[in-house]
Design an enzyme around this catalytic site. Structure first.
Site, PDB file in Angstrom:
ATOM      1  N   HIS A  32       0.894  -1.004  -0.036  1.00 29.47           N
ATOM      2  CA  HIS A  32       0.082   0.013   0.139  1.00 29.47           C
ATOM      3  C   HIS A  32       0.903   1.237   0.001  1.00 29.47           C
ATOM      4  CE1 HIS A  32      -3.782   1.902   0.627  1.00 29.47           C
ATOM      5  NE2 HIS A  32      -3.322   2.805   1.629  1.00 29.47           N
ATOM      6  N   MET A  67      -3.912  10.494  -2.192  1.00 30.10           N
ATOM      7  CA  MET A  67      -4.683  11.546  -1.397  1.00 30.10           C
ATOM      8  C   MET A  67      -4.322  12.735  -1.968  1.00 30.10           C
ATOM      9  SD  MET A  67      -4.296   9.527   2.069  1.00 30.10           S
ATOM     10  CE  MET A  67      -3.112   8.499   1.672  1.00 30.10           C
ATOM     11  N   MET A 136     -11.997   3.786   3.930  1.00 29.71           N
ATOM     12  CA  MET A 136     -11.240   4.702   5.089  1.00 29.71           C
ATOM     13  C   MET A 136     -12.028   4.553   6.240  1.00 29.71           C
ATOM     14  SD  MET A 136      -8.543   5.935   3.684  1.00 29.71           S
ATOM     15  CE  MET A 136      -7.740   6.648   5.100  1.00 29.71           C
TER      16      MET A 136
HETATM   17  C1  DX5 Z   1      -3.884   7.371   6.089  1.00 32.38           C
HETATM   18  C2  DX5 Z   1      -3.195   6.328   5.015  1.00 32.38           C
HETATM   19  C3  DX5 Z   1      -3.089   4.784   5.724  1.00 32.38           C
HETATM   20  C4  DX5 Z   1      -2.122   4.756   6.791  1.00 32.38           C
HETATM   21  C5  DX5 Z   1      -2.539   3.623   7.760  1.00 32.38           C
HETATM   22  O1  DX5 Z   1      -4.093   8.503   5.477  1.00 32.38           O
HETATM   23  O2  DX5 Z   1      -4.314   6.017   4.024  1.00 32.38           O
HETATM   24  O3  DX5 Z   1      -2.910   3.958   4.566  1.00 32.38           O
HETATM   25  O4  DX5 Z   1      -0.867   4.230   6.375  1.00 32.38           O
HETATM   26  O5  DX5 Z   1      -1.745   3.623   8.628  1.00 32.38           O
HETATM   27  P1  DX5 Z   1      -2.251   2.898   9.977  1.00 32.38           P
HETATM   28  O6  DX5 Z   1      -2.345   1.391   9.723  1.00 32.38           O
HETATM   29  O7  DX5 Z   1      -1.120   3.144  10.967  1.00 32.38           O
HETATM   30  O8  DX5 Z   1      -3.512   3.498  10.368  1.00 32.38           O
HETATM   31 ZN    ZN Z   2      -3.732   4.518   2.544  1.00 33.60          ZN
END
Ligand code: DX5
Ligand code: ZN
Length: 220
Positions: A32, A67, A136
């Site tokens: 990811h 993002m 999300m």
């Molecule tokens: C947040 C990101 C996530 C993040 C997740 O905006 O999209 O992919 O890296 O991190 P954790 O698993 O620590 O919540």
């Molecule tokens: Zn992410």
């Protein structure tokens, strides 16, 4: 097959190649890749050149989570850098169907993403055309936040729609997932689990990925 997609955001960028190797050896299927522009989210991460340099060292599916505002402007760069899936936020662009078409025309999979406060109805028109829907479970922008459990209902809703309409997208969850809540998350019916701090931020990255995968596979 249910999948793990460790998030590079929580990695030590000084030894990125080594850490990516550890999750691949553990059996993670996706990587990811969180791209942030400091406009759509209040944080800046990295761009295409960073994961381009990893492409030759990894066979994992590069799962790029954009993002950024106006994602359609940069889709080609992200595909050229080695993305296998390009996920963009429905909240970030005017014409999601154009972005989906553009991504698909470049020969990769298109994914659409929703923030915690965005309902499934906001993407219903695009579900037929995407390969992945990213739900999300934290506000995008930062790793290490706490999962918002109410968001899991959207996964169950998306699974129901997929069954009813005969669509084929994978459903991915992102934000605050770790060993403490992975079973609750899997119960929602999700297909792909993103984990940043719980895997890449662990002292033993390979073990953390394996432990998560062991549980994820129980739901195959
Ligand atoms: C947040 C990101 C996530 C993040 C997740 O905006 O999209 O992919 O890296 O991190 P954790 O698993 O620590 O919540
Ligand atoms: Zn992410």
């Amino acid at each position: 097959m249910k999948k793990l997609s460790p998030s590079m955001l929580a990695a030590d960028f000084g030894i990125l190649r080594e850490q990516i190797g550890l999750i691949e050896e553990a059996g993670a299927q996706y990587l990811h890749i969180d791209v942030m522009d400091g406009v759509f989210v209040p944080n800046i991460s990295f761009g295409a050149p960073v994961y381009k340099s990893l492409r030759k060292y990894s066979n994992m599916t590069f799962d790029v989570h954009l993002m950024i505002t106006e994602p359609e402007r940069y889709v080609e760069d992200f595909v050229k850098a080695g993305a296998d899936i390009v996920n963009f936020h429905v909240e970030a662009c005017e014409n999601p169907e154009d972005s989906i078409e553009k991504i698909k025309s470049l020969g990769v999979r298109a994914g659409i993403t929703i923030k915690p406060n965005t309902p499934v109805s906001a993407i219903e028109d695009y579900l037929r055309d995407v390969s992945l829907v990213l739900v999300m479970t934290v506000e995008p922008g930062f790793g290490g936040q706490k999962l918002i459990p109410e968001c899991l209902d959207k996964i169950t809703e998306l699974k129901k729609i997929r069954e009813e309409k005969g669509y084929s997208y994978e459903i991915e969850v992102d934000g605050g997932v770790g060993l403490g809540n992975i079973r609750q998350v899997m119960e929602s019916g999700v297909d792909v689990v993103v984990a940043g701090s719980a895997v890449m931020g662990a002292a033993d990255i390979k073990k953390a990925a394996k432990d998560m995968l062991d549980i994820i596979r129980e739901y195959d």
